[in-house]
Every structure is written in C-alpha cells, then in structure tokens.
Design a protein around this motif. Structure first.
Motif, mmCIF file in Angstrom:
data_model
loop_
_atom_site.group_PDB
_atom_site.id
_atom_site.type_symbol
_atom_site.label_atom_id
_atom_site.label_comp_id
_atom_site.label_asym_id
_atom_site.label_seq_id
_atom_site.Cartn_x
_atom_site.Cartn_y
_atom_site.Cartn_z
ATOM 1 N N GLY A 257 -20.424 106.990 -82.117
ATOM 2 C CA GLY A 257 -21.836 107.324 -82.140
ATOM 3 C C GLY A 257 -22.088 108.604 -82.918
ATOM 4 O O GLY A 257 -21.433 108.898 -83.914
ATOM 5 N N MET A 258 -23.022 109.403 -82.418
ATOM 6 C CA MET A 258 -23.390 110.651 -83.073
ATOM 7 C C MET A 258 -22.267 111.682 -82.972
ATOM 8 O O MET A 258 -21.648 111.846 -81.923
ATOM 9 N N SER A 259 -21.993 112.375 -84.054
ATOM 10 C CA SER A 259 -20.976 113.432 -84.029
ATOM 11 C C SER A 259 -21.598 114.731 -83.541
ATOM 12 O O SER A 259 -22.826 114.890 -83.518
ATOM 13 N N LYS A 260 -20.753 115.690 -83.181
ATOM 14 C CA LYS A 260 -21.267 116.984 -82.744
ATOM 15 C C LYS A 260 -21.970 117.687 -83.901
ATOM 16 O O LYS A 260 -22.952 118.401 -83.695
ATOM 17 N N GLN A 261 -21.480 117.460 -85.111
ATOM 18 C CA GLN A 261 -22.116 118.048 -86.293
ATOM 19 C C GLN A 261 -23.535 117.481 -86.465
ATOM 20 O O GLN A 261 -24.472 118.224 -86.783
ATOM 21 N N ASP A 262 -23.675 116.180 -86.248
ATOM 22 C CA ASP A 262 -24.997 115.559 -86.311
ATOM 23 C C ASP A 262 -25.921 116.163 -85.260
ATOM 24 O O ASP A 262 -27.091 116.451 -85.531
ATOM 25 N N SER B 167 -33.469 124.051 -85.440
ATOM 26 C CA SER B 167 -34.882 124.004 -85.785
ATOM 27 C C SER B 167 -35.622 125.212 -85.231
ATOM 28 O O SER B 167 -35.292 125.710 -84.148
ATOM 29 N N ASP B 168 -36.627 125.684 -85.971
ATOM 30 C CA ASP B 168 -37.466 126.784 -85.488
ATOM 31 C C ASP B 168 -38.333 126.316 -84.324
ATOM 32 O O ASP B 168 -38.757 127.120 -83.490
ATOM 33 N N GLU B 169 -38.618 125.019 -84.311
ATOM 34 C CA GLU B 169 -39.408 124.457 -83.228
ATOM 35 C C GLU B 169 -38.501 124.147 -82.039
ATOM 36 O O GLU B 169 -37.278 124.098 -82.168
ATOM 37 N N LEU B 170 -39.129 123.909 -80.890
ATOM 38 C CA LEU B 170 -38.360 123.541 -79.711
ATOM 39 C C LEU B 170 -37.872 122.100 -79.848
ATOM 40 O O LEU B 170 -38.590 121.238 -80.345
ATOM 41 N N VAL B 171 -36.645 121.874 -79.409
ATOM 42 C CA VAL B 171 -36.064 120.526 -79.424
ATOM 43 C C VAL B 171 -35.699 120.170 -77.991
ATOM 44 O O VAL B 171 -34.918 120.874 -77.342
ATOM 45 N N LEU B 172 -36.281 119.093 -77.482
ATOM 46 C CA LEU B 172 -36.003 118.628 -76.125
ATOM 47 C C LEU B 172 -35.053 117.440 -76.207
ATOM 48 O O LEU B 172 -35.386 116.397 -76.767
ATOM 49 N N ILE B 173 -33.849 117.608 -75.666
ATOM 50 C CA ILE B 173 -32.842 116.546 -75.681
ATOM 51 C C ILE B 173 -32.824 115.852 -74.322
ATOM 52 O O ILE B 173 -32.786 116.512 -73.282
ATOM 53 N N ASP B 174 -32.845 114.531 -74.347
ATOM 54 C CA ASP B 174 -32.780 113.726 -73.126
ATOM 55 C C ASP B 174 -31.539 112.840 -73.189
ATOM 56 O O ASP B 174 -31.457 111.929 -74.001
ATOM 57 N N PHE B 175 -30.551 113.128 -72.342
ATOM 58 C CA PHE B 175 -29.364 112.283 -72.228
ATOM 59 C C PHE B 175 -29.646 111.232 -71.157
ATOM 60 O O PHE B 175 -29.902 111.576 -69.998
ATOM 61 N N TYR B 176 -29.588 109.958 -71.542
ATOM 62 C CA TYR B 176 -30.014 108.889 -70.643
ATOM 63 C C TYR B 176 -29.111 107.661 -70.799
ATOM 64 O O TYR B 176 -28.236 107.602 -71.667
ATOM 65 N N ALA B 177 -29.367 106.661 -69.951
ATOM 66 C CA ALA B 177 -28.734 105.341 -70.084
ATOM 67 C C ALA B 177 -29.775 104.292 -69.719
ATOM 68 O O ALA B 177 -30.675 104.552 -68.903
ATOM 69 N N ASP B 178 -29.662 103.122 -70.300
ATOM 70 C CA ASP B 178 -30.653 102.067 -70.072
ATOM 71 C C ASP B 178 -30.699 101.608 -68.619
ATOM 72 O O ASP B 178 -31.742 101.169 -68.136
ATOM 73 N N ILE C 17 -35.707 114.225 -78.549
ATOM 74 C CA ILE C 17 -34.605 113.370 -79.002
ATOM 75 C C ILE C 17 -33.915 112.778 -77.785
ATOM 76 O O ILE C 17 -33.450 113.505 -76.903
ATOM 77 N N ARG C 18 -33.853 111.454 -77.713
ATOM 78 C CA ARG C 18 -33.208 110.764 -76.599
ATOM 79 C C ARG C 18 -31.831 110.256 -77.053
ATOM 80 O O ARG C 18 -31.719 109.594 -78.077
ATOM 81 N N ILE C 19 -30.806 110.579 -76.281
ATOM 82 C CA ILE C 19 -29.428 110.215 -76.636
ATOM 83 C C ILE C 19 -28.847 109.323 -75.548
ATOM 84 O O ILE C 19 -28.693 109.729 -74.394
ATOM 85 N N ASN C 20 -28.521 108.086 -75.931
ATOM 86 C CA ASN C 20 -27.932 107.121 -75.014
ATOM 87 C C ASN C 20 -26.462 107.469 -74.785
ATOM 88 O O ASN C 20 -25.657 107.452 -75.715
ATOM 89 N N VAL C 21 -26.098 107.776 -73.541
ATOM 90 C CA VAL C 21 -24.730 108.235 -73.268
ATOM 91 C C VAL C 21 -23.705 107.127 -73.481
ATOM 92 O O VAL C 21 -22.547 107.396 -73.817
ATOM 93 N N ASP C 22 -24.109 105.860 -73.286
ATOM 94 C CA ASP C 22 -23.176 104.757 -73.493
ATOM 95 C C ASP C 22 -22.808 104.608 -74.966
ATOM 96 O O ASP C 22 -21.699 104.187 -75.298
#
Length: 232
Positions: A135-140, A147-158, A184-189
């Motif tokens: 999936g997504m790399s740590k670099q990604d 970002s200068d703006e706030l970034v809200l990360i959501d780690f979730y599963a279906d 940004i929503r990140i699917n843990v699976d």
C-alpha cells in the motif's frame, strides 16, 4: 442471532474456568510462544475472506465469524483440544471465542489486540502468494502531511463499527472545512506496512498534522464536536 447472544456469551467467559474451560487472552508475544508450544492446535482467523487474503498467520484457517458457515465449521473441531482464535483488532475473535466456549470448547486462546498488535511486534504472517500488500509507503504518507494547512488523518477499516459511525461527520468536515483542512482516510487492511511503521495498533485512530508534525491524536470513537476543537 449471534449478535443477540453476544452479551450472554461474554458473561459465560467469566465463569468458564469453573467449568473446566481455559479462557485466555494472550499478548502477541505470548500468543506466538503458545503457538510454538501447541503446534498441532488449529488456528482460526475469523475475519472475512478478503481480509484473510491480504495477510494471515501461517497455517491459519479462515472461519469468518460473520459468515453463514461459522457454526458448521467449528462443529468439525475437537472441543477437548486447544484452539487459537484471532481477528484484526480483537473484537470479532473475542465474540467467536465466547461462542466456542459456550459450545463446549475447553481451551480457547485469543490474540489480544488481534493482527494489529501482532504486526506491531514484527511477528511473521503470510498470504497465499507469500507477498504482503504494502500500500502507501511512509514516504508517501509524509508527503501528504507536509502541508501548511491542517491535515486530518483517519485510520479505519471497512468492517469497523466505530469507524463507520465517524465516517459521515468526517465527510462533512472534509467538505465544510476544505479551505483549511485536508481529510485523508487510510484503510489499515490495505496499508499494513505503513500502519506497522507508524505504530497504529488499533482503530479508529485520528491524527492532526501541520508541516509534518503531529499536533493531536486520539484512539477510539469520538464525537465530531471534539474533533472540531482540534481543527481551529
């Protein structure tokens, strides 16, 4: 029917030892050690087939707790012998193990915290083709949070119920605050390696970043109003 019995089944766990049963929830390292101690005991992965295909413990059998065939599948096992049970974060395996004890299984071992804790300890797993999806790399990930703006990360599963409850208001935040907040929503699976690198061992998890630096994080269900307080 299984869901209606869940509370009663969990109560049975508290008295199981007095009935000659072993009710044991083991940490990932202890679960791993117990597997080596009992190499012939069946290992039940009670997640969905799709989750199972993305990575599972070696020699595990896929008995979907929410599947129509679960009762029939466990009916083929010897109730007098040890059985190992796990899922992604521990919820489904706890229900499945309680069900099995109620059905007469004498020695059921659960993986505390599920595969997420297992992965956080860098313990081995496999897939049918021996290659885990990265999936997504740590670099990604770092590029997204730079970002200068706030970034809200959501780690979730279906399959995660609290995650589903939070999704509508997270979509609202993404729309209403799109000029100042990126959601940004990140699917843990689908991002197992990333979650391992970031130390994400349970869900849901929310994180707020600004210029790559984390300013706030929380684990478990949380109301929209509290999230908004950290996005000002």
């Amino acid at each position: 029917m299984k869901k209606l019995l869940s509370i009663a089944l969990l109560t049975l766990v508290l008295i199981s030892c007095s009935n000659g049963q072993t009710a044991s929830s083991l940490s990932a390292p202890k679960f791993s050690a117990k597997l080596k101690e009992l190499p012939d005991a069946p290992i039940l992965d009670v997640r969905t087939p799709e989750e199972f295909s993305n990575g599972h413990l070696e020699y595990a059998l896929n008995y979907d707790w929410n599947g129509a065939e679960f009762e029939q599948q466990i009916g083929s096992l010897d109730k007098s012998k040890p059985v190992f049970v796990y899922c992604l974060s521990g919820g489904r395996s706890s229900q499945a193990a309680s069900n099995m004890r109620a059905e007469g299984f004498k020695e059921v071992y659960e993986l505390e915290g599920g595969l997420m804790q297992w992965r956080s300890q860098n313990l081995p797993e496999t897939t049918s083709n021996e290659v885990l999806p990265k999936g997504m790399s740590k670099q990604d990930f770092e590029a997204l949070t730079n970002s200068d703006e706030l970034v809200l990360i959501d780690f979730y599963a279906d399959w995660c119920v609290p995650c589903k409850k939070m999704e509508p208001y997270l979509n609202e935040i993404a729309n209403d605050l799109k000029s100042t907040v990126t959601v940004i929503r990140i699917n843990v699976d689908e991002n197992q390696e990333l979650c391992k690198e970031l130390g994400i061992s349970s869900i849901p998890v929310l994180q707020v970043y600004k210029n790559k630096k984390i300013t706030w994080t929380t684990t478990g269900f949380i109301e929209k109003e509290e999230v908004l307080q950290h996005l000002k």
